[in-house]
Design a protein around this motif. Structure first.
Motif, PDB file in Angstrom:
ATOM      1  N   ARG A 261      63.983  34.426  -7.777  1.00 50.39           N
ATOM      2  CA  ARG A 261      64.646  35.300  -6.793  1.00 50.39           C
ATOM      3  C   ARG A 261      63.699  35.652  -5.651  1.00 50.39           C
ATOM      4  O   ARG A 261      64.091  35.665  -4.486  1.00 50.39           O
ATOM      5  CB  ARG A 261      65.132  36.591  -7.474  1.00 50.39           C
ATOM      6  CG  ARG A 261      66.288  36.371  -8.437  1.00 50.39           C
ATOM      7  CD  ARG A 261      66.672  37.664  -9.144  1.00 50.39           C
ATOM      8  NE  ARG A 261      67.808  37.448 -10.011  1.00 50.39           N
ATOM      9  CZ  ARG A 261      69.083  37.566  -9.623  1.00 50.39           C
ATOM     10  NH1 ARG A 261      69.361  37.918  -8.385  1.00 50.39           N
ATOM     11  NH2 ARG A 261      70.059  37.360 -10.469  1.00 50.39           N
ATOM     12  N   GLN A 262      62.437  35.922  -6.007  1.00 49.21           N
ATOM     13  CA  GLN A 262      61.457  36.236  -4.974  1.00 49.21           C
ATOM     14  C   GLN A 262      61.228  35.046  -4.058  1.00 49.21           C
ATOM     15  O   GLN A 262      61.100  35.195  -2.839  1.00 49.21           O
ATOM     16  CB  GLN A 262      60.134  36.661  -5.623  1.00 49.21           C
ATOM     17  CG  GLN A 262      59.022  36.970  -4.638  1.00 49.21           C
ATOM     18  CD  GLN A 262      59.390  38.078  -3.669  1.00 49.21           C
ATOM     19  OE1 GLN A 262      60.046  39.053  -4.030  1.00 49.21           O
ATOM     20  NE2 GLN A 262      58.972  37.946  -2.412  1.00 49.21           N
ATOM     21  N   GLN A 263      61.200  33.841  -4.630  1.00 47.30           N
ATOM     22  CA  GLN A 263      61.016  32.644  -3.822  1.00 47.30           C
ATOM     23  C   GLN A 263      62.182  32.439  -2.868  1.00 47.30           C
ATOM     24  O   GLN A 263      61.996  32.056  -1.706  1.00 47.30           O
ATOM     25  CB  GLN A 263      60.857  31.422  -4.723  1.00 47.30           C
ATOM     26  CG  GLN A 263      60.618  30.126  -3.976  1.00 47.30           C
ATOM     27  CD  GLN A 263      59.376  30.173  -3.113  1.00 47.30           C
ATOM     28  OE1 GLN A 263      58.276  30.410  -3.619  1.00 47.30           O
ATOM     29  NE2 GLN A 263      59.527  29.962  -1.818  1.00 47.30           N
ATOM     30  N   THR A 264      63.384  32.713  -3.337  1.00 46.43           N
ATOM     31  CA  THR A 264      64.565  32.586  -2.481  1.00 46.43           C
ATOM     32  C   THR A 264      64.498  33.586  -1.325  1.00 46.43           C
ATOM     33  O   THR A 264      64.866  33.261  -0.188  1.00 46.43           O
ATOM     34  CB  THR A 264      65.848  32.807  -3.306  1.00 46.43           C
ATOM     35  OG1 THR A 264      65.907  31.814  -4.344  1.00 46.43           O
ATOM     36  CG2 THR A 264      67.082  32.679  -2.443  1.00 46.43           C
ATOM     37  N   ARG A 265      64.014  34.781  -1.606  1.00 49.05           N
ATOM     38  CA  ARG A 265      63.844  35.764  -0.520  1.00 49.05           C
ATOM     39  C   ARG A 265      62.799  35.282   0.482  1.00 49.05           C
ATOM     40  O   ARG A 265      62.929  35.523   1.690  1.00 49.05           O
ATOM     41  CB  ARG A 265      63.447  37.125  -1.108  1.00 49.05           C
ATOM     42  CG  ARG A 265      64.599  37.845  -1.797  1.00 49.05           C
ATOM     43  CD  ARG A 265      64.242  39.293  -2.096  1.00 49.05           C
ATOM     44  NE  ARG A 265      63.286  39.400  -3.185  1.00 49.05           N
ATOM     45  CZ  ARG A 265      63.606  39.548  -4.462  1.00 49.05           C
ATOM     46  NH1 ARG A 265      64.889  39.599  -4.823  1.00 49.05           N
ATOM     47  NH2 ARG A 265      62.677  39.659  -5.387  1.00 49.05           N
ATOM     48  N   GLU A 266      61.777  34.594  -0.011  1.00 44.18           N
ATOM     49  CA  GLU A 266      60.762  34.067   0.904  1.00 44.18           C
ATOM     50  C   GLU A 266      61.330  32.965   1.785  1.00 44.18           C
ATOM     51  O   GLU A 266      60.973  32.857   2.962  1.00 44.18           O
ATOM     52  CB  GLU A 266      59.561  33.538   0.115  1.00 44.18           C
ATOM     53  CG  GLU A 266      58.426  33.067   1.020  1.00 44.18           C
ATOM     54  CD  GLU A 266      57.223  32.607   0.230  1.00 44.18           C
ATOM     55  OE1 GLU A 266      57.036  31.387   0.099  1.00 44.18           O
ATOM     56  OE2 GLU A 266      56.481  33.481  -0.242  1.00 44.18           O
ATOM     57  N   PHE A 267      62.219  32.130   1.216  1.00 44.72           N
ATOM     58  CA  PHE A 267      62.881  31.124   2.044  1.00 44.72           C
ATOM     59  C   PHE A 267      63.573  31.799   3.226  1.00 44.72           C
ATOM     60  O   PHE A 267      63.523  31.309   4.356  1.00 44.72           O
ATOM     61  CB  PHE A 267      63.913  30.350   1.225  1.00 44.72           C
ATOM     62  CG  PHE A 267      63.332  29.423   0.187  1.00 44.72           C
ATOM     63  CD1 PHE A 267      62.106  28.808   0.387  1.00 44.72           C
ATOM     64  CD2 PHE A 267      64.021  29.157  -0.988  1.00 44.72           C
ATOM     65  CE1 PHE A 267      61.565  27.947  -0.567  1.00 44.72           C
ATOM     66  CE2 PHE A 267      63.497  28.300  -1.944  1.00 44.72           C
ATOM     67  CZ  PHE A 267      62.268  27.699  -1.732  1.00 44.72           C
TER      68      PHE A 267
END
Length: 341
Positions: A261-267
């Motif tokens: 989820r954090q990676q998706t927010r970074e995208f």
């Protein structure tokens, strides 16, 4: 072919409990239905044209619907024969999204210039230039809105809505749609991430030192300005790809843990920052077309603002660039996609 949710048996202290496992086809139907509903629910408000937000939401819905059809294509298409009817092919959705986008882009320009006019201390001459520019934008927007309005009232649009409703009520799938979503999920996402990591924009303004790729330290704004317009097309293309990856990973966040989820927010963060760089290009091109190549002499405060913001955005971009060029980060990102919760 219809799919049915597979069943998994989980052992509890009181016995065996049966719970459904969603199939590839189940997830396809859920995503397509969700974004189709969002795509059409705003139509009446868009045509009333009292607020720019419904248009924005309808455009986003169309984009996400198009992405859903791309992601789940293996579950709904086989060979060259489409399970979903022709009117909702991506090119038809793209046409609708493009018409919405043309109006939305003018809305964004109008709002940006209006806020800048209201929030910035300008000379009377600068303020007059922007006021006249806003009037011209309104005229252009009116003409573009009329074109979009015709499309949303057309038989073509009604056929698109009717056919997709029909598929959602009686969906047809390919054989592979019967597989549990967990079985196919890494195969859907790994190619997307590989394509993202291989994008040439990561190599913009870098040097190779003993086998290690390092972003160049640009020490002054003049050097950045000299190269910005040469690099910007690649960065814009990366932004579009980042947006697609973000949309597709958001479909599947429930199957992964907090790190995903954090990676998706970074995208999304990178997409937004690259978007601000693209906004500068769009604003510059518009001002050149509307006011002439010497627009910076007519509104010098705006030209100075662009220079300062560009420098800040470039520093932010290079921080992400360093991360995505790091071999350890790239390995960890690939690993995360194969480890569902």
């Amino acid at each position: 072919m219809k799919t049915e949710a597979l069943q998994v048996r989980k052992t509890s202290g009181k016995g065996r409990v049966t719970q459904p496992i969603p199939t590839f086809g189940d997830c396809a139907h859920q995503a397509i239905q969700k974004h189709f509903k969002k795509s059409v629910k705003y139509k009446a408000d868009v045509l009333r044209d009292l607020d720019p937000e419904p248009l924005h939401q309808m455009r986003v819905g169309m984009r996400r619907l198009r992405t859903a059809l791309q992601v789940f294509a293996p579950a709904i298409t086989e060979g060259g024969s489409e399970a979903i009817a022709a009117p909702i092919e991506n090119r038809k959705i793209s046409k609708i999204a493009k018409e919405l986008g043309r109006v939305r882009d003018l809305d964004v320009l109008y709002i940006w210039f209006q806020q800048y006019l209201q929030q910035t201390s300008l000379t009377p001459a600068e303020a007059l230039e922007l006021q006249l520019l806003l009037q011209r934008l309104q005229i252009r927007r009116g003409a573009q809105f009329a074109q979009m309005q015709r499309l949303l009232k057309s038989k073509q649009y009604r056929a698109f809505v009717s056919m997709l409703k029909g598929w959602l009520q009686h969906p047809q799938y390919t054989a592979i749609a019967q597989l549990p979503i967990q079985t196919v999920l890494p195969d859907l996402l790994l190619p997307l991430i590989s394509e993202l990591l291989l994008h040439p924009a990561w190599m913009v303004a870098v040097t190779v030192q003993q086998g290690t790729v390092v972003p160049q330290e640009i020490s002054d704004l003049s050097t950045l300005n000299q190269n910005f317009y040469r690099w910007e097309p690649l960065l814009h293309d990366l932004r579009k790809q980042m947006k697609g990856v973000r949309y597709q990973t958001e479909f599947f966040m429930d199957f992964y843990g907090q790190d995903f989820r954090q990676q998706t927010r970074e995208f999304r963060l990178i997409q937004d920052q690259l978007g601000h760089l693209q906004d500068q290009m769009v604003l510059d091109q518009f001002l050149t077309q509307d006011l002439g190549i010497d627009w910076a002499q007519k509104i010098p405060s705006l030209a100075q603002y662009f220079q300062q913001e560009r420098w800040q955005l470039w520093q932010q971009w290079q921080a992400h660039q360093r991360q995505y060029l790091d071999s350890g980060f790239r390995k960890e990102l690939r690993w995360s996609l194969t480890h569902l919760r």
